[in-house]
Each structure stands twice: as C-alpha cells, then as structure tokens.
Design a protein around this motif. Sequence first.
Motif, mmCIF file in Angstrom:
data_model
loop_
_atom_site.group_PDB
_atom_site.id
_atom_site.type_symbol
_atom_site.label_atom_id
_atom_site.label_comp_id
_atom_site.label_asym_id
_atom_site.label_seq_id
_atom_site.Cartn_x
_atom_site.Cartn_y
_atom_site.Cartn_z
ATOM 1 N N LEU A 71 34.032 22.871 35.279
ATOM 2 C CA LEU A 71 33.017 22.395 34.357
ATOM 3 C C LEU A 71 33.364 20.981 33.911
ATOM 4 O O LEU A 71 34.534 20.599 33.884
ATOM 5 N N GLN A 72 32.369 20.201 33.559
ATOM 6 C CA GLN A 72 32.622 18.848 33.079
ATOM 7 C C GLN A 72 31.932 18.645 31.747
ATOM 8 O O GLN A 72 30.737 18.859 31.601
ATOM 9 N N VAL A 73 32.721 18.235 30.766
ATOM 10 C CA VAL A 73 32.212 17.909 29.434
ATOM 11 C C VAL A 73 32.613 16.469 29.156
ATOM 12 O O VAL A 73 33.792 16.174 28.958
ATOM 13 N N GLY A 74 31.647 15.553 29.178
ATOM 14 C CA GLY A 74 31.983 14.134 29.074
ATOM 15 C C GLY A 74 32.811 13.727 30.275
ATOM 16 O O GLY A 74 32.448 13.992 31.418
ATOM 17 N N ASP A 75 33.964 13.098 30.024
ATOM 18 C CA ASP A 75 34.832 12.695 31.125
ATOM 19 C C ASP A 75 36.015 13.651 31.272
ATOM 20 O O ASP A 75 37.075 13.282 31.758
ATOM 21 N N TYR B 61 39.394 28.545 24.149
ATOM 22 C CA TYR B 61 38.797 27.356 23.538
ATOM 23 C C TYR B 61 38.517 27.561 22.057
ATOM 24 O O TYR B 61 38.520 26.603 21.266
ATOM 25 N N GLN B 62 38.279 28.794 21.645
ATOM 26 C CA GLN B 62 38.049 29.086 20.227
ATOM 27 C C GLN B 62 39.358 29.063 19.448
ATOM 28 O O GLN B 62 39.426 28.518 18.346
ATOM 29 N N PHE B 63 40.393 29.640 20.025
ATOM 30 C CA PHE B 63 41.710 29.631 19.394
ATOM 31 C C PHE B 63 42.222 28.207 19.201
ATOM 32 O O PHE B 63 42.876 27.893 18.200
ATOM 33 N N LEU B 64 41.886 27.329 20.137
ATOM 34 C CA LEU B 64 42.383 25.947 20.114
ATOM 35 C C LEU B 64 41.364 24.964 19.541
ATOM 36 O O LEU B 64 41.413 23.768 19.838
ATOM 37 N N ARG B 65 40.472 25.441 18.705
ATOM 38 C CA ARG B 65 39.414 24.587 18.155
ATOM 39 C C ARG B 65 39.979 23.321 17.492
ATOM 40 O O ARG B 65 39.563 22.198 17.808
ATOM 41 N N ARG C 50 40.972 17.501 17.555
ATOM 42 C CA ARG C 50 41.932 16.417 17.317
ATOM 43 C C ARG C 50 42.050 15.522 18.546
ATOM 44 O O ARG C 50 42.139 14.308 18.432
ATOM 45 N N ARG C 51 41.990 16.123 19.719
ATOM 46 C CA ARG C 51 42.176 15.365 20.963
ATOM 47 C C ARG C 51 40.897 14.682 21.421
ATOM 48 O O ARG C 51 40.910 13.508 21.821
ATOM 49 N N PHE C 52 39.760 15.407 21.382
ATOM 50 C CA PHE C 52 38.542 14.892 22.007
ATOM 51 C C PHE C 52 37.390 14.626 21.032
ATOM 52 O O PHE C 52 36.391 14.033 21.436
ATOM 53 N N GLY C 53 37.504 15.065 19.787
ATOM 54 C CA GLY C 53 36.444 14.826 18.812
ATOM 55 C C GLY C 53 35.520 16.022 18.639
ATOM 56 O O GLY C 53 35.406 16.877 19.518
ATOM 57 N N SER C 54 34.840 16.067 17.504
ATOM 58 C CA SER C 54 33.984 17.210 17.177
ATOM 59 C C SER C 54 32.736 17.272 18.052
ATOM 60 O O SER C 54 32.273 18.364 18.407
ATOM 61 N N GLU C 55 32.170 16.127 18.411
ATOM 62 C CA GLU C 55 30.976 16.141 19.260
ATOM 63 C C GLU C 55 31.297 16.708 20.632
ATOM 64 O O GLU C 55 30.515 17.485 21.194
ATOM 65 N N TRP C 56 32.438 16.322 21.169
ATOM 66 C CA TRP C 56 32.861 16.861 22.463
ATOM 67 C C TRP C 56 33.048 18.360 22.366
ATOM 68 O O TRP C 56 32.607 19.113 23.246
ATOM 69 N N TYR C 57 33.683 18.815 21.289
ATOM 70 C CA TYR C 57 33.926 20.252 21.143
ATOM 71 C C TYR C 57 32.619 21.023 20.984
ATOM 72 O O TYR C 57 32.462 22.118 21.541
ATOM 73 N N ASP C 58 31.675 20.455 20.258
ATOM 74 C CA ASP C 58 30.365 21.111 20.107
ATOM 75 C C ASP C 58 29.688 21.271 21.465
ATOM 76 O O ASP C 58 29.063 22.299 21.755
ATOM 77 N N GLU C 59 29.810 20.241 22.310
ATOM 78 C CA GLU C 59 29.223 20.310 23.649
ATOM 79 C C GLU C 59 29.914 21.385 24.484
ATOM 80 O O GLU C 59 29.268 22.127 25.234
ATOM 81 N N LEU C 60 31.235 21.492 24.342
ATOM 82 C CA LEU C 60 31.984 22.531 25.042
ATOM 83 C C LEU C 60 31.513 23.921 24.604
ATOM 84 O O LEU C 60 31.341 24.827 25.438
ATOM 85 N N CYS C 61 31.286 24.089 23.302
ATOM 86 C CA CYS C 61 30.842 25.380 22.781
ATOM 87 C C CYS C 61 29.466 25.760 23.324
ATOM 88 O O CYS C 61 29.220 26.934 23.652
ATOM 89 N N LEU C 62 28.568 24.786 23.434
ATOM 90 C CA LEU C 62 27.243 25.061 23.987
ATOM 91 C C LEU C 62 27.350 25.510 25.443
ATOM 92 O O LEU C 62 26.663 26.447 25.876
ATOM 93 N N MET C 63 28.220 24.844 26.191
ATOM 94 C CA MET C 63 28.427 25.225 27.580
ATOM 95 C C MET C 63 29.052 26.616 27.658
ATOM 96 O O MET C 63 28.683 27.436 28.505
ATOM 97 N N ALA C 64 29.992 26.896 26.754
ATOM 98 C CA ALA C 64 30.651 28.196 26.735
ATOM 99 C C ALA C 64 29.658 29.311 26.443
ATOM 100 O O ALA C 64 29.707 30.381 27.061
#
Length: 204
Positions: A7-11, A167-171, A176-190
């Motif tokens: 899967l690809q989320v951003g870069d 991914y939920q455990f490591l929210r 911290r690493r990729f930002g909240s917007e990136w994580y939100d996109e990951l959650c939508l894909m998940a």
Amino acid sequence: MHYDMILQVGDVLVSPDVITEYFCCDLEACDGACCVEGESGAPVTLDEVAVIEDALPALWPQMSASAQAEVDRRGVAYADTEGDLVTSIVGGRDCVFTCYEGNTCLCLLERLWRSGKTGTMLKPLSCSLYPIRERRLSNGLVALNYHRWSICESARIKGRALGLRVYQFLREPLIRRFGSEWYDELCLMADKILEKQRSDKTGE
C-alpha cells in the motif's frame, strides 16, 4: 483487493500486515525483552543522538555504573558491523538507557520524558515504532514493514484479545514520524481493507 499487495500512503509504502496484524505490548509477559535481545543497539539518527547527548546530565544519575562506563568509552551511540548508527550497549546485550523494575526492563529515555523533565520525547523512533521497521529506498520512498519476532508472541495474543491492530497500537509514534494527516489517510485505507477482509470472510 489482495492483502499481499504493498500500500502507498503519500511517499510511504506500507506492508498490509501493518494493518491486518494484531499487536499490543504486554510488559508483564515479556519483561521488555526487546530492549536487551538482539545483536546491537537501537537504530538512531544524528539528530536523535544530539538530543540524547543534551539530556545526558538528567539521565546520568539514573544510569547504571556499567552503562556510564560504556558511554564514557564509546559515547551514546556507535556504528555497528553493518555501518548503522545504534545506541551503545552493555555487555553485548542491554541498551545503555535501560533500567529495571524487578525483572522488567524499561527505557530511561521514555521515563525522563513522561516525568516531565524534558519537553522532547528522547526515545528513538526506531524503538517507538516497533514492531514496524522503517527502511529508506533508493527511489526516495520510505517502506514500513511489520517485523515478527518470537519474543513478541504475547503482544500478538494481547492485541488480538483487545482487537488492536499494529497501526492502531502505534498511533502516537506514527503521528510523531509522519504527521496526523498522513495517519488519518492510513486509517481511511485501513478501514477499506479491513471491511473488504470481513466481506471476503462472510462470503466464504
């Protein structure tokens, strides 16, 4: 959708098992074995080394004498046999920033931050992100892979019992690493992947 596809989320390329696998650390069962097992210390960046060095005066009184001696001899980090920068270790085993409560191994770097004595999380991202391992690819993309380690079996059992995915455990560390917007996109894909997975099982 095939669950073995990348899967690809951003870069960032994300292995599907980061989403599908269950995980939640169980210190009572494993005693923090990941801080002492392995052949070298935790991977760190030069920026992380600088932050840790700045915090050494606060860390020093809580470190063991052998850990202090190792830092005096080699510094807070060194280049391992593969050329990677990693935290220094004592006796080929314990990270110099470990401490013990009974038989349980804990992280001094995280403890200092949680005590409010530093405004910056000192614990290396490589530790915070585990069981995800990050690798930078030659094309500039970052790859996130789930690392399955036998000593973490209790974490997989606990994660499944709680219904908590990797991914939920490591929210927090992922944000911290990729930002909240990136994580939100990951959650939508998940959500889409897990819904498809449930639908496939229902249709069997």
